[in-house]
Design an enzyme around this catalytic site. Sequence first.
Site, short mmCIF file in Angstrom:
data_model
loop_
_atom_site.label_atom_id
_atom_site.label_comp_id
_atom_site.label_asym_id
_atom_site.label_seq_id
_atom_site.Cartn_x
_atom_site.Cartn_y
_atom_site.Cartn_z
N ASN A 7 87.38 15.41 14.06
CA ASN A 7 87.91 16.51 14.88
C ASN A 7 88.95 17.23 14.04
O ASN A 7 90.07 16.74 13.87
CB ASN A 7 88.52 15.92 16.16
N ARG A 90 83.36 17.64 15.98
CA ARG A 90 83.68 18.40 17.18
C ARG A 90 83.84 19.86 16.74
O ARG A 90 84.69 20.17 15.90
CB ARG A 90 84.99 17.91 17.77
N HIS A 179 86.26 21.75 26.86
CA HIS A 179 86.25 20.31 27.17
C HIS A 179 84.82 19.86 27.47
O HIS A 179 84.61 18.89 28.21
CB HIS A 179 87.10 19.95 28.41
N ARG A 240 99.54 26.47 30.08
CA ARG A 240 98.69 27.63 30.38
C ARG A 240 98.71 27.94 31.87
O ARG A 240 98.68 27.03 32.70
CB ARG A 240 97.25 27.38 29.96
N GLU A 384 85.66 11.29 24.08
CA GLU A 384 84.93 12.36 23.39
C GLU A 384 84.35 11.89 22.07
O GLU A 384 83.26 12.31 21.67
CB GLU A 384 85.84 13.57 23.19
#
Length: 397
Positions: A7, A90, A179, A240, A384
């Site tokens: 990643n 990823r 995601h 956010r 993940e």
Amino acid sequence: MKVLVLNCGSSSLKYQLIDMDNENVMAKGLCERIGIDGSKLTHKANDKELVIEQPMPKHTEAISLVMKALVDPEYGVITDTKEIAAVGHRVLHAGTVYSESIVVNEDVKRVIRECFDLGPLHNPANLMGIEACEEAMPGTPNVAVWDTAFGMAMPEKAYLYAIPHEYYEKYSIRRYGFHGTSHMFVSGEALKFAGLDPEKGKVIVCHLGNGASISASIGGKCVDTSMGLTPLEGLIMGTRSGDLDPAVVQTICNKEGKDVNEVLNILNKKSGVLGMSGGVSSDFRDIEKARSEGNHLAEVALDAFIYRVAKYIGAYTAAMNGVDAIAFTAGVGENDIKSRKAICSYLGYLGVEIDDEANNCRGKNQMISTADSKVKVMVLPTNEELAIARETLRLVK
Ligand code: ADP
């Protein structure tokens, strides 16, 4: 078969080497400050930790160091990098081109490059990671696992914005969702854990972390998901704002003399529970602590976060004409007992009943609804890296 999962961020690189015969993590680590002073690799394997501090001007040097650590006589877990059967990456954005993971070739790299605009922070770093692996391990296949792939199954009514259609045609402006690897993994696990029909089970996954998103899926196929063109849309997050009237942007621009980019930066980095709480923190543990000490704005921020999740669960239940299972995952979803309880307290109309004793858990697969609950509610830790490794194995086998 051993799969390396990578990643890559603009100045970081996280990795795990997974033995796919038993899905055990053999080694994992992190390269930090790539391209800046003070580069450092931290490698963990067999309960030992190796730290190497040396310049890593580019991802290529970082990958070389990772290879060195993996075969190190003391800290390593393999004797030759040829033991790595494939590398799973990823990758953030595939635009509208790919809805499935894919073995990297020149076309795939072109698509990653063409999507730099859509994922300006991630796609360039993801491509650097792939090219560094091609250089370090010629002949070893690289697989791109896209964060946007899961959302590509959304129907047009869910992914198109109600703006002039030419903007979709000209610039691919649509809702993508992020995601995706986590939603794919957790929705799949939820179908199994709740014993649902793998083709028809209706699942809502609440990925609640610093970044937060929610998805609705039937038989593991995405029906809707809360993030949009960028990860800014949807739930209230650590920093956010999530959903908001675009006129708020115009008003702040006009009143504060800022341009759109500056305000978007505020909405991405200084809003969410951080902004709502008057600057307490973006970390949900700090917000909870402040609330328990009587900080009103921290309480409102947390209430608003929970309320927004509950509203989305209602909307997604309508979108699927029902829901069989709701799964909580990521930092807050896996660990925050009170927030899970508070979200579920909105869901009595769905026949959701939570077992407080079962809900008193952190970070493990656990059913938290009562036996009588009409909807199965569970905690399912996301993974993940494992999802990427499984996808990689599926494609190279
Ligand atoms: P991301 O991957 O988006 O950075 P994570 O999934 O790691 O985020 O989640 C981080 C968030 O999880 C932080 O805000 C942290 O406060 C929260 N978190 C972790 N443990 C707990 C806990 N026990 N109670 C409440 N929040 C928690």
